[in-house]
Write a protein that holds these residues in place. Sequence first.
Motif, PDB file in Angstrom:
ATOM      1  N   THR A  61       0.996  -1.270  -0.093  1.00 48.72           N
ATOM      2  CA  THR A  61       0.012   0.023   0.076  1.00 48.72           C
ATOM      3  C   THR A  61       1.152   1.373  -0.148  1.00 48.72           C
ATOM      4  OG1 THR A  61      -1.592  -1.021   1.024  1.00 48.72           O
ATOM      5  CG2 THR A  61      -1.875   1.111   1.089  1.00 48.72           C
ATOM      6  N   THR A 282      -2.635   2.390  -8.124  1.00 53.13           N
ATOM      7  CA  THR A 282      -2.386   1.817  -6.812  1.00 53.13           C
ATOM      8  C   THR A 282      -0.930   1.728  -6.268  1.00 53.13           C
ATOM      9  OG1 THR A 282      -2.222  -0.471  -7.233  1.00 53.13           O
ATOM     10  CG2 THR A 282      -4.397   0.258  -6.831  1.00 53.13           C
ATOM     11  N   MET A 305      -8.474   5.204  -7.972  1.00 50.66           N
ATOM     12  CA  MET A 305      -8.056   4.450  -6.933  1.00 50.66           C
ATOM     13  C   MET A 305      -8.849   3.225  -6.502  1.00 50.66           C
ATOM     14  SD  MET A 305      -5.992   6.986  -4.271  1.00 50.66           S
ATOM     15  CE  MET A 305      -7.445   7.598  -3.371  1.00 50.66           C
ATOM     16  N   GLY A 308      -8.743   0.623  -9.314  1.00 47.86           N
ATOM     17  CA  GLY A 308      -7.386  -0.047  -9.308  1.00 47.86           C
ATOM     18  C   GLY A 308      -6.650  -0.528 -10.580  1.00 47.86           C
ATOM     19  N   SER A 390      -8.052   5.100  -0.645  1.00 51.01           N
ATOM     20  CA  SER A 390      -6.415   4.901  -0.811  1.00 51.01           C
ATOM     21  C   SER A 390      -5.996   3.623  -0.105  1.00 51.01           C
ATOM     22  CB  SER A 390      -5.539   5.653  -0.219  1.00 51.01           C
ATOM     23  OG  SER A 390      -4.188   5.742  -0.375  1.00 51.01           O
ATOM     24  N   GLY A 393      -7.996   0.620  -1.712  1.00 52.51           N
ATOM     25  CA  GLY A 393      -7.376   0.409  -3.159  1.00 52.51           C
ATOM     26  C   GLY A 393      -5.765   0.008  -2.815  1.00 52.51           C
ATOM     27  N   VAL A 395      -3.256   1.808  -2.259  1.00 51.79           N
ATOM     28  CA  VAL A 395      -2.751   2.863  -3.206  1.00 51.79           C
ATOM     29  C   VAL A 395      -1.413   3.585  -2.143  1.00 51.79           C
ATOM     30  CG1 VAL A 395      -2.963   4.964  -4.416  1.00 51.79           C
ATOM     31  CG2 VAL A 395      -4.607   3.482  -4.532  1.00 51.79           C
TER      32      VAL A 395
END
Length: 450
Positions: A61, A282, A305, A308, A390, A393, A395
Motif C-alpha cells: 500500500t 495503486t 483508486m 485499481g 487509498s 485500493g 494505493v
Amino acid sequence: MGRPAPVPWLLRRPAAAVVVGFGAAVAVGTVLLLLPVATEDGSSAPVVAALFTAVSAVCVTGLIVVDTPTYWSTFGELVILGLIQVGGIGIMTLATLLGLLIARRVGLRLQLTAQAETKSLGLGDVRQVVGAILALSVVIELVVAVPLTARFALFYGEEPGRAVYLGVFHAVSSFNNAGFALFTDNMIPFATDPWICLPIVLAVVLGGIGFPVLLELGRRIRTGSRRWSLHVRITVITYAVLLVVGVAAFLITEWRNPATLGPLGIGGKAVVGLFHGVMPRTAGFNSVDVGQLYPATLLVTDMLMFIGGGSAGTAGGIKVTTFALLAFVIAAEVRGEPTVHVLGRRLPAAVQRQALTVALLGVGLVTVSTVVLLSLTPFRLDDVLFEVVSAFGTVGLSTGITADLPPAGQLVLTALMFLGRLGPITLASALALRDRVRRYELPEERPIVG
C-alpha cells in the motif's frame, strides 16, 4: 492402486490459503519491526506503528504513520523491502494461479484429486507459472533499478553503494505498486526529473496491469499470434483508457494550482501529470503535495483508486476488468439486449453477478469505514474519504492525515488495507470456484425498479 494422498485443508480452500499466508507474513513483519534494531534511535517501535507498517508493506500500500527514512534503520528498511517483495510477488503468484484455475473452469477438488493420483498432472504448469512470475519480476526490477541507480549516482551525487540501494529499493517498491520511498517528501524532490519518474511509471504499469496479461502478451509476441483472450483485451483497453483519463483530469484540474502544477513549465507539467495519472493505479508515489490538490482532483483520484489495476497483479481496487464488465452490463441493459456481449463474446450471467458483488461490497466497505473515521476524527470528508479509498485500493496516496489519526483510526485503516488487498481476490475466486446446483426455481415476479 491405493487411495490418493489426502489433500491438505488449505489446498482445498485456496482463498483461505491466501489469507493465512499473508496473515503470517504480517505477523513476522510486525515482530521484526518491533525489534530495537529496526529503528534509528534503537528503541522499540509502538505496536500499532509496527503493525500498520507491516500491513502496509505486505499489502503493498505505502501508507505510513512514521517517516520511513528517518524513523526506521537500514535493518527496518530492509524488512520493509522484504515484506513488499513477499507481498507483491506472493499475491501475484497466488492470484495468478487462482485466475488460471478459474479460467480453465476445472473444479478445484477434481484437479487436486487428479494431481494426487498421478503425482504429476498440472504440477508442471504450476511450476512454470510460478517460475515465470519470479523471473519476470526480478528482470523488470533490475531493468528499472539500473537507470535509477545511475541517476542517483551521476546526477545527485550519491555514493555508489547508496545509489544502488536507492535504485533497487524504489524499483522493487514501484514494480510491486507499494509507494514506499526513502525520501521524507517521497518523490517531490524529483517531480520534474524524467530519468527518475518515467522508470517508476513504467514499473508501476507493468506491475499493475497483471501477470496474466504480461504472460499472454509475451507468448503471443513469440508465436506471432494475433488472437488475444477476452481478459487481455478488456484489461489492456480499459487500463489504457483510464490512464489517459487520469492524466488528462489531473492536468486539467491542477494546471493553474499554484501549490502543484502552476509554477512549472510545460515539460514539468507533462512529467508530473503523467506521474500522477498513473499513481492511482495503486502505486502511491507522489511528486506534488497531495494535501494541496483541489477537491475535484481528489474526487477523480478517489474514483481511479477505487477501480485499481489489472487482475492478478500487484495493484489493488476492484480491478479494471470488474469495472469494464459492469460498464458492458449497463450498456446492454440500456439497449434492451437480453444478453451481454463483450468484444465478440457472450458474458456469462455468473460473471456479471460476481462483478456486481465485488463492486458493491467494495462500495459498502468504503462507506462504512468512512463513517467510522469521520466519527473518530475532526478531519474533513474529502480527506477522510481519500484516506479510506487509498487504503482499500492499496494505493498509499495520502493528504497527510495518516500519522495524525488516533490509534483506533489507524487500526481501521490497517484492517481496510488487508481487506482491500485480499478481499476482492478471495471473494472473486470463492464465487467463481463455487459450484452449487439449484434443483428447483420459484415462480417469477418482477418488482418495480427505479
